[in-house]
Scaffold this motif. Structure first.
Motif, PDB file in Angstrom:
ATOM      1  N   VAL A 173       7.657  25.618  -3.238  1.00  0.00           N
ATOM      2  CA  VAL A 173       7.258  27.174  -3.128  1.00  0.00           C
ATOM      3  C   VAL A 173       6.163  25.849  -1.997  1.00  0.00           C
ATOM      4  CG1 VAL A 173       5.443  27.164  -4.283  1.00  0.00           C
ATOM      5  CG2 VAL A 173       6.022  29.448  -3.188  1.00  0.00           C
ATOM      6  N   ASP A 174       6.926  26.607  -0.981  1.00  0.00           N
ATOM      7  CA  ASP A 174       6.047  26.341   0.534  1.00  0.00           C
ATOM      8  C   ASP A 174       5.447  27.538   1.504  1.00  0.00           C
ATOM      9  OD1 ASP A 174       7.604  23.843   0.208  1.00  0.00           O
ATOM     10  OD2 ASP A 174       8.691  23.679   1.690  1.00  0.00           O
ATOM     11  N   VAL A 175       4.001  26.654   1.787  1.00  0.00           N
ATOM     12  CA  VAL A 175       3.460  28.193   2.978  1.00  0.00           C
ATOM     13  C   VAL A 175       2.808  27.552   4.299  1.00  0.00           C
ATOM     14  CG1 VAL A 175       1.353  29.436   2.593  1.00  0.00           C
ATOM     15  CG2 VAL A 175       2.810  28.960   0.605  1.00  0.00           C
ATOM     16  N   ALA A 176       3.564  28.184   4.598  1.00  0.00           N
ATOM     17  CA  ALA A 176       3.223  27.722   6.271  1.00  0.00           C
ATOM     18  C   ALA A 176       3.676  25.993   5.967  1.00  0.00           C
ATOM     19  CB  ALA A 176       1.634  27.970   7.052  1.00  0.00           C
ATOM     20  N   GLY A 177       5.079  25.877   5.430  1.00  0.00           N
ATOM     21  CA  GLY A 177       5.695  24.475   6.156  1.00  0.00           C
ATOM     22  C   GLY A 177       4.724  23.099   5.083  1.00  0.00           C
ATOM     23  N   LEU A 178       3.969  24.222   4.186  1.00  0.00           N
ATOM     24  CA  LEU A 178       3.498  22.432   3.294  1.00  0.00           C
ATOM     25  C   LEU A 178       3.942  23.135   1.686  1.00  0.00           C
ATOM     26  CD1 LEU A 178      -0.852  22.122   4.394  1.00  0.00           C
ATOM     27  CD2 LEU A 178       2.080  20.489   4.446  1.00  0.00           C
ATOM     28  N   THR A 179       3.989  22.450   0.260  1.00  0.00           N
ATOM     29  CA  THR A 179       4.756  22.420  -0.980  1.00  0.00           C
ATOM     30  C   THR A 179       3.524  22.429  -1.109  1.00  0.00           C
ATOM     31  OG1 THR A 179       6.628  21.007  -0.246  1.00  0.00           O
ATOM     32  CG2 THR A 179       5.731  21.767  -2.764  1.00  0.00           C
ATOM     33  N   ILE A 180       3.121  23.872  -1.983  1.00  0.00           N
ATOM     34  CA  ILE A 180       2.410  23.862  -2.215  1.00  0.00           C
ATOM     35  C   ILE A 180       2.275  23.765  -3.778  1.00  0.00           C
ATOM     36  CG2 ILE A 180       1.130  24.976  -0.784  1.00  0.00           C
ATOM     37  CD1 ILE A 180       1.624  27.718  -2.653  1.00  0.00           C
ATOM     38  N   GLY A 181       3.469  24.124  -4.548  1.00  0.00           N
ATOM     39  CA  GLY A 181       3.697  24.083  -6.394  1.00  0.00           C
ATOM     40  C   GLY A 181       4.691  23.384  -6.157  1.00  0.00           C
ATOM     41  N   GLU A 182       4.841  22.753  -7.132  1.00  0.00           N
ATOM     42  CA  GLU A 182       6.829  22.129  -7.321  1.00  0.00           C
ATOM     43  C   GLU A 182       6.474  22.107  -9.416  1.00  0.00           C
ATOM     44  OE1 GLU A 182       8.478  18.776  -5.574  1.00  0.00           O
ATOM     45  OE2 GLU A 182       6.659  18.021  -4.354  1.00  0.00           O
ATOM     46  N   ILE A 183       7.988  22.092  -9.302  1.00  0.00           N
ATOM     47  CA  ILE A 183       8.326  21.261 -10.843  1.00  0.00           C
ATOM     48  C   ILE A 183       9.447  20.549 -10.589  1.00  0.00           C
ATOM     49  CG2 ILE A 183       6.984  23.364 -12.140  1.00  0.00           C
ATOM     50  CD1 ILE A 183       9.120  24.392 -12.774  1.00  0.00           C
ATOM     51  N   GLY A 184      10.075  19.831 -11.437  1.00  0.00           N
ATOM     52  CA  GLY A 184      11.368  19.423 -11.945  1.00  0.00           C
ATOM     53  C   GLY A 184      11.426  20.513 -13.282  1.00  0.00           C
ATOM     54  N   GLY A 219      24.086  22.660 -27.589  1.00  0.00           N
ATOM     55  CA  GLY A 219      24.576  23.429 -26.576  1.00  0.00           C
ATOM     56  C   GLY A 219      24.726  24.542 -26.315  1.00  0.00           C
ATOM     57  N   LYS A 220      23.660  25.139 -27.577  1.00  0.00           N
ATOM     58  CA  LYS A 220      23.699  26.300 -26.911  1.00  0.00           C
ATOM     59  C   LYS A 220      22.163  26.689 -26.376  1.00  0.00           C
ATOM     60  CE  LYS A 220      25.994  27.920 -31.642  1.00  0.00           C
ATOM     61  NZ  LYS A 220      26.579  28.256 -32.543  1.00  0.00           N
ATOM     62  N   MET A 221      22.151  27.613 -26.118  1.00  0.00           N
ATOM     63  CA  MET A 221      20.884  28.372 -25.732  1.00  0.00           C
ATOM     64  C   MET A 221      19.955  28.615 -26.813  1.00  0.00           C
ATOM     65  SD  MET A 221      21.077  30.029 -22.125  1.00  0.00           S
ATOM     66  CE  MET A 221      22.083  31.672 -22.353  1.00  0.00           C
ATOM     67  N   ASN A 222      18.943  27.826 -27.420  1.00  0.00           N
ATOM     68  CA  ASN A 222      18.170  27.926 -28.577  1.00  0.00           C
ATOM     69  C   ASN A 222      16.322  27.437 -28.444  1.00  0.00           C
ATOM     70  OD1 ASN A 222      18.529  28.904 -31.299  1.00  0.00           O
ATOM     71  ND2 ASN A 222      18.613  26.454 -32.071  1.00  0.00           N
ATOM     72  N   ARG A 223      16.466  27.003 -27.125  1.00  0.00           N
ATOM     73  CA  ARG A 223      15.295  25.848 -27.034  1.00  0.00           C
ATOM     74  C   ARG A 223      14.676  26.331 -25.908  1.00  0.00           C
ATOM     75  NH1 ARG A 223      15.920  20.275 -26.494  1.00  0.00           N
ATOM     76  NH2 ARG A 223      13.808  19.605 -27.246  1.00  0.00           N
ATOM     77  N   SER A 224      13.164  26.454 -26.456  1.00  0.00           N
ATOM     78  CA  SER A 224      12.446  27.495 -25.150  1.00  0.00           C
ATOM     79  C   SER A 224      11.543  26.123 -24.147  1.00  0.00           C
ATOM     80  CB  SER A 224      10.410  27.970 -25.858  1.00  0.00           C
ATOM     81  OG  SER A 224      10.253  26.747 -26.410  1.00  0.00           O
ATOM     82  N   VAL A 225      11.198  26.382 -22.990  1.00  0.00           N
ATOM     83  CA  VAL A 225      10.373  25.239 -21.787  1.00  0.00           C
ATOM     84  C   VAL A 225       9.518  24.510 -22.830  1.00  0.00           C
ATOM     85  CG1 VAL A 225       8.928  27.074 -21.098  1.00  0.00           C
ATOM     86  CG2 VAL A 225       9.542  25.532 -19.376  1.00  0.00           C
ATOM     87  N   GLN A 226       8.562  25.144 -23.918  1.00  0.00           N
ATOM     88  CA  GLN A 226       7.702  24.678 -24.217  1.00  0.00           C
ATOM     89  C   GLN A 226       8.886  23.561 -25.824  1.00  0.00           C
ATOM     90  OE1 GLN A 226       5.239  27.988 -26.478  1.00  0.00           O
ATOM     91  NE2 GLN A 226       3.446  27.074 -25.637  1.00  0.00           N
ATOM     92  N   ASP A 227       9.605  23.574 -26.166  1.00  0.00           N
ATOM     93  CA  ASP A 227      10.190  22.760 -26.417  1.00  0.00           C
ATOM     94  C   ASP A 227       9.918  21.977 -26.311  1.00  0.00           C
ATOM     95  OD1 ASP A 227      10.810  24.560 -29.055  1.00  0.00           O
ATOM     96  OD2 ASP A 227      12.073  24.967 -28.733  1.00  0.00           O
ATOM     97  N   THR A 228      11.033  22.008 -24.742  1.00  0.00           N
ATOM     98  CA  THR A 228      11.223  20.850 -23.245  1.00  0.00           C
ATOM     99  C   THR A 228      10.959  19.981 -22.974  1.00  0.00           C
ATOM    100  OG1 THR A 228      11.730  22.447 -21.988  1.00  0.00           O
ATOM    101  CG2 THR A 228      14.075  21.812 -23.434  1.00  0.00           C
ATOM    102  N   GLY A 229       9.508  20.385 -22.834  1.00  0.00           N
ATOM    103  CA  GLY A 229       8.646  20.409 -22.104  1.00  0.00           C
ATOM    104  C   GLY A 229       8.818  21.001 -20.736  1.00  0.00           C
ATOM    105  N   GLY A 230       9.420  21.511 -19.985  1.00  0.00           N
ATOM    106  CA  GLY A 230      10.001  21.723 -18.913  1.00  0.00           C
ATOM    107  C   GLY A 230       8.332  22.229 -17.836  1.00  0.00           C
ATOM    108  N   GLY A 231       8.407  22.294 -17.014  1.00  0.00           N
ATOM    109  CA  GLY A 231       7.174  23.095 -16.159  1.00  0.00           C
ATOM    110  C   GLY A 231       7.493  24.246 -15.957  1.00  0.00           C
ATOM    111  N   LEU A 232       6.128  24.793 -15.564  1.00  0.00           N
ATOM    112  CA  LEU A 232       6.713  26.525 -15.008  1.00  0.00           C
ATOM    113  C   LEU A 232       6.254  26.442 -13.956  1.00  0.00           C
ATOM    114  CD1 LEU A 232       4.662  27.823 -17.603  1.00  0.00           C
ATOM    115  CD2 LEU A 232       7.400  28.228 -17.396  1.00  0.00           C
TER     116      LEU A 232
END
Length: 146
Positions: free
Chosen positions: A13-24, A60-73
């Protein structure tokens, strides 16, 4: 509270041309507080988001959460999720919480998310934001808790 959850390969997410938050890889969570919402709704919504099983397991089944994968929010406030379009072509936003209450609940949601999950980035409440994402799937899930 309402959320629109998108599984992403990356988001920022960018505000005024600057990135203020990002995740993979992880979840972009657009959040809206409605009139009458309180911390209980924020807690309930966060619990559902963190446990939402929309990431693939080894089979290949949708069976894991963001906590399980260690992904970002990436948590972004979006009062327009409360839009009511039943009265015509111009949406009404009267169901959205007043700005001060919306900000308080958004900040509470973010605080609780940071306490529960290791990677949390945010937008800026009430700012003109540009949200960039690569929706993975695409997977987009609307959520509402009472």
């Amino acid at each position: 509270m309402i959320a629109l959850v998108q599984r992403v390969a990356q988001a920022r997410v960018d505000v005024a041309g600057l990135t203020i938050g990002e995740i993979g890889a992880g979840l972009l969570v657009l959040v809206c507080a409605e009139r009458g919402d309180a911390e209980a709704q924020a807690d309930k919504l966060l619990a559902k988001v963190l446990k939402l099983r929309i990431f693939s397991d080894e089979a290949g089944k949708m069976n894991r959460s963001v906590q399980d994968t260690g992904g970002g929010l990436l948590v972004v406030s979006q009062f327009t999720l409360a839009a009511d379009t039943t009265g015509g072509n111009r949406p009404s936003f009267t169901n959205a919480a007043p700005p001060d209450e919306g900000r308080r609940l958004y900040e509470y949601f973010v605080q609780q998310a940071r306490a529960a999950h290791p990677v949390v980035a945010t937008g800026e409440f009430a700012a003109d934001m540009k949200v960039h994402l690569v929706n993975d799937g695409p997977v987009t899930i609307p959520m509402r808790v009472a």
